[in-house]
Design an enzyme around this catalytic site. Sequence first.
Site, PDB file in Angstrom:
ATOM      1  N   ASN A  44     -37.873  21.785   2.622  1.00 52.02           N
ATOM      2  CA  ASN A  44     -36.968  22.139   1.513  1.00 52.02           C
ATOM      3  C   ASN A  44     -36.842  20.961   0.543  1.00 52.02           C
ATOM      4  OD1 ASN A  44     -36.539  24.506   2.922  1.00 52.02           O
ATOM      5  ND2 ASN A  44     -34.546  23.873   3.742  1.00 52.02           N
ATOM      6  N   ASP A 247     -25.205  31.607  -0.741  1.00 52.41           N
ATOM      7  CA  ASP A 247     -25.810  31.061   0.485  1.00 52.41           C
ATOM      8  C   ASP A 247     -25.922  29.539   0.325  1.00 52.41           C
ATOM      9  OD1 ASP A 247     -27.330  30.423   2.689  1.00 52.41           O
ATOM     10  OD2 ASP A 247     -29.122  31.525   2.063  1.00 52.41           O
ATOM     11  N   ALA A 250     -29.637  24.923   2.587  1.00 48.31           N
ATOM     12  CA  ALA A 250     -30.527  24.052   1.798  1.00 48.31           C
ATOM     13  C   ALA A 250     -29.879  23.431   0.562  1.00 48.31           C
ATOM     14  CB  ALA A 250     -31.827  24.750   1.403  1.00 48.31           C
ATOM     15  N   ALA A 251     -28.563  23.561   0.420  1.00 48.38           N
ATOM     16  CA  ALA A 251     -27.901  22.880  -0.713  1.00 48.38           C
ATOM     17  C   ALA A 251     -28.074  21.368  -0.551  1.00 48.38           C
ATOM     18  CB  ALA A 251     -26.426  23.246  -0.768  1.00 48.38           C
ATOM     19  N   GLY A 252     -27.850  20.880   0.670  1.00 47.36           N
ATOM     20  CA  GLY A 252     -28.020  19.444   0.945  1.00 47.36           C
ATOM     21  C   GLY A 252     -29.470  19.025   0.727  1.00 47.36           C
ATOM     22  N   ASP A 253     -30.391  19.888   1.125  1.00 48.49           N
ATOM     23  CA  ASP A 253     -31.822  19.555   0.957  1.00 48.49           C
ATOM     24  C   ASP A 253     -32.183  19.483  -0.525  1.00 48.49           C
ATOM     25  OD1 ASP A 253     -32.038  19.618   3.694  1.00 48.49           O
ATOM     26  OD2 ASP A 253     -32.608  21.737   3.742  1.00 48.49           O
ATOM     27  N   SER A 283     -28.623  25.951  -6.326  1.00 53.90           N
ATOM     28  CA  SER A 283     -29.258  26.534  -5.130  1.00 53.90           C
ATOM     29  C   SER A 283     -28.303  27.428  -4.336  1.00 53.90           C
ATOM     30  CB  SER A 283     -29.834  25.428  -4.236  1.00 53.90           C
ATOM     31  OG  SER A 283     -28.800  24.813  -3.493  1.00 53.90           O
TER      32      SER A 283
HETATM   33  O1  RIB Z   1     -31.020  22.580   5.748  1.00 46.19           O
HETATM   34  C1  RIB Z   1     -31.395  23.928   5.878  1.00 46.19           C
HETATM   35  C2  RIB Z   1     -32.556  24.042   6.833  1.00 46.19           C
HETATM   36  O2  RIB Z   1     -32.132  23.637   8.121  1.00 46.19           O
HETATM   37  C3  RIB Z   1     -33.087  25.447   7.009  1.00 46.19           C
HETATM   38  O3  RIB Z   1     -34.077  25.767   6.071  1.00 46.19           O
HETATM   39  C4  RIB Z   1     -33.562  25.451   8.444  1.00 46.19           C
HETATM   40  O4  RIB Z   1     -34.937  25.590   8.580  1.00 46.19           O
HETATM   41  C5  RIB Z   1     -33.059  24.149   9.055  1.00 46.19           C
HETATM   42  O5  RIB Z   1     -34.038  23.206   9.169  1.00 46.19           O
END
Ligand code: RIB
Length: 309
Positions: A44, A247, A250-253, A283
């Site tokens: 991500n 949702d 993946a906000a942190g990612d 996101s």
């Molecule tokens: O940070 C979100 C992610 O955490 C998801 O996409 C999931 O795969 C986990 O790794």
Amino acid sequence: MNSNIYVVGSSNTDMVIKSDSIPNHGETVIGGNFYTFQGGKGANQAVAAAKLGGRVTFVCRVGDDSLGKNSLREYEAQGINTEFIGVEEKEHTGVALIMVDKKGENLISVSSGANSKMKIEDVSFLENKLTNNDIVLTQLEIPINVVKYLITICSKKNVKLILNPAPYQRIDNEYLQKVHTITPNISETKYLTQIEINSIDSSKLAAQKLLDKGIKNVIITMGSNGVFFMSEKQMGHIKAENVKAIDTTAAGDTFNGALAKAFSCDLDLVKSIKFSNAAAAFSVTKLGAQDSIPKLNELDKKFQNYVYS
Ligand code: RIB
């Protein structure tokens, strides 16, 4: 000129059920729609940096299965350099089971598969390749010895390493002190500092504790409560953008991938955080991990202008 971004981390396939509520222990609920998305914290973050215009090499391990092949195709479609992605013959590609409720909050359980087979040999090419303008971004969804090795070589070569300590694994001060930028969320900050984050004052105490270890930039992400940051020269609180969450996966990612992109353009710390904050806010308004990450031209003009490449 943009410098290179190397993201080292996990690659998962996310299996998601979106429903009104998340069941309690021992309870079964009839959920809503089912989705399959590309995910994994490493992937991500790599996709976020690439969608936002960064020059990204992603290093991970996938299984020798259809999920892994699909992931590789997706990373290539995003313009990511995949030449250092390994295929693990006797393991499945990482899988995450995710439940998302009507407020956009989630529960995630990961079966690591090929991610757990990452080795120092997979990243040792970086020792010769890295130059000191490059940015390295990593998380803790891979074996900790690989992360410790990365920290060691980046510090030796004076390369900025961003550590997103998620999901939390214990990491000794001997390594933490060499990290350039750390980006824990509230619960990771508590593990790292034993300080409960419930106010700006507590964020300040925790950030100072991490700075005292030798880390140069501490950026605590607090979801809808924004971001608190501290470096040797400055500190501050940046409010979250006001959006309706669908949702938060993946906000942190997205924040971390955007931060790597901003650093690769040599943006200052405050602008880098504002840019990353805006990308993360975008996101959460969409479902899925990589599917929800904005491209540079989808961000508001004021944020795009920060990092025109
Ligand atoms: O940070 C979100 C992610 O955490 C998801 O996409 C999931 O795969 C986990 O790794």
